[in-house]
Design a protein around this motif. Structure first.
Motif, PDB file in Angstrom:
ATOM      1  N   CYS A  77      -4.322  -7.668  -0.821  1.00 56.73           N
ATOM      2  CA  CYS A  77      -2.881  -7.608  -1.086  1.00 56.73           C
ATOM      3  C   CYS A  77      -2.150  -8.493  -0.088  1.00 56.73           C
ATOM      4  O   CYS A  77      -2.438  -8.461   1.119  1.00 56.73           O
ATOM      5  CB  CYS A  77      -2.379  -6.168  -0.975  1.00 56.73           C
TER       6      CYS A  77
ATOM      7  N   GLN B 292      -3.215  -5.948   2.848  1.00 58.80           N
ATOM      8  CA  GLN B 292      -4.502  -5.238   2.807  1.00 58.80           C
ATOM      9  C   GLN B 292      -5.615  -6.281   2.733  1.00 58.80           C
ATOM     10  O   GLN B 292      -5.590  -7.173   1.887  1.00 58.80           O
ATOM     11  CB  GLN B 292      -4.565  -4.294   1.610  1.00 58.80           C
TER      12      GLN B 292
ATOM     13  N   GLU C 231      -2.516   3.726  -2.040  1.00 58.45           N
ATOM     14  CA  GLU C 231      -1.973   3.531  -0.700  1.00 58.45           C
ATOM     15  C   GLU C 231      -0.946   2.400  -0.656  1.00 58.45           C
ATOM     16  O   GLU C 231      -0.203   2.256   0.320  1.00 58.45           O
ATOM     17  CB  GLU C 231      -3.111   3.243   0.290  1.00 58.45           C
ATOM     18  N   LEU C 232      -0.868   1.600  -1.717  1.00 55.47           N
ATOM     19  CA  LEU C 232       0.083   0.498  -1.772  1.00 55.47           C
ATOM     20  C   LEU C 232       1.344   0.853  -2.563  1.00 55.47           C
ATOM     21  O   LEU C 232       2.130  -0.017  -2.905  1.00 55.47           O
ATOM     22  CB  LEU C 232      -0.572  -0.739  -2.393  1.00 55.47           C
TER      23      LEU C 232
END
Length: 231
Positions: free
Chosen positions: A131, A141, A155-156
């Motif tokens: 990411c 990420q 988590e994003l």
């Protein structure tokens, strides 16, 4: 002239390109499963010849370091190392998923989403993904291998994301992530997208050791054991 030769072999697409100060001069590309070993040096030779250049004009070589195809990455890196050693010029290594993200930025210049989620197919329901911030490709990420399910990349959450690449489409029907949109056309990393990234590494003298550099596979190669033949 600060010409950089870029080599990208991480997928069935095999491409080479020449950039001057980050600007594309020309690219050669083929799509041939398993054809990298036969074609990459042919593409390089024809690219130089068609543009009135030779190896003495090349200041550095950039290569896609992975993740991606095990065989393709080995061929690309071996070719780049051999040329750098023979020409006594530096080697630049670029993350494959960052190359793919840069390609999106160059093609989709008017997109308003704030984060990019490039994905490469790693077979079955697994992908290689990373990411990045859209504006400057700051890493959010790091690249990793991910087995996809409906809750992947939870988590994003919180900022809009755009998933693309040849690994994104197989997740589209099951993805439950509220902030992800998909690009339907497949995108692949290509050497033409490596110019600006490679030039910045060149200016910063961020060069790689020709002996120790290895592809970033992200996961171990799982080969099959040959069957013993009956005597």
């Amino acid at each position: 002239m600060n010409l950089i030769l870029s080599i990208e072999t991480s997928t069935p697409t095999c491409s080479v390109a020449i950039h001057q100060n980050g600007d594309l001069i020309a690219q050669k590309l083929i799509v041939e499963e398993g054809g990298h070993s036969k074609q990459v040096t042919v593409l390089i030779d024809s690219l130089l010849e068609e543009n009135g250049l030779n190896f003495s004009h090349i200041a550095a070589i950039a290569v896609s370091m992975g993740p991606g195809s095990y065989t393709g990455l080995r061929i690309g890196l071996a070719t780049a190392k051999g040329l750098c050693f023979g020409l006594d010029i530096p080697l630049i290594a670029l993350p494959t998923l960052k190359i793919l993200a840069q390609g999106f930025r160059q093609i989709q210049t008017n997109h308003s989403l704030v984060r990019l989620l490039p994905m490469l197919d790693a077979r079955r329901m697994e992908v290689y993904a990373a990411c990045y911030e859209l504006e400057d490709l700051q890493e959010v990420q790091a690249s990793k291998a991910v087995i996809l399910d409906e809750n992947s990349f939870v988590e994003l959450s919180g900022k809009s994301l755009l998933a693309f690449g040849n690994g994104a489409q197989k997740w589209q029907s099951t993805c439950q992530h509220p902030d992800i949109q998909f690009i339907n056309e497949p995108m692949y990393p290509e050497a033409q997208f490596m110019g600006n990234l490679a030039y910045q590494e060149y200016l910063n003298k961020n060069f790689q050791d020709l002996v120790s550099l290895e592809p970033d596979y992200l996961k171990e190669f799982m080969g099959t054991q040959p069957k013993n033949k009956a005597l």
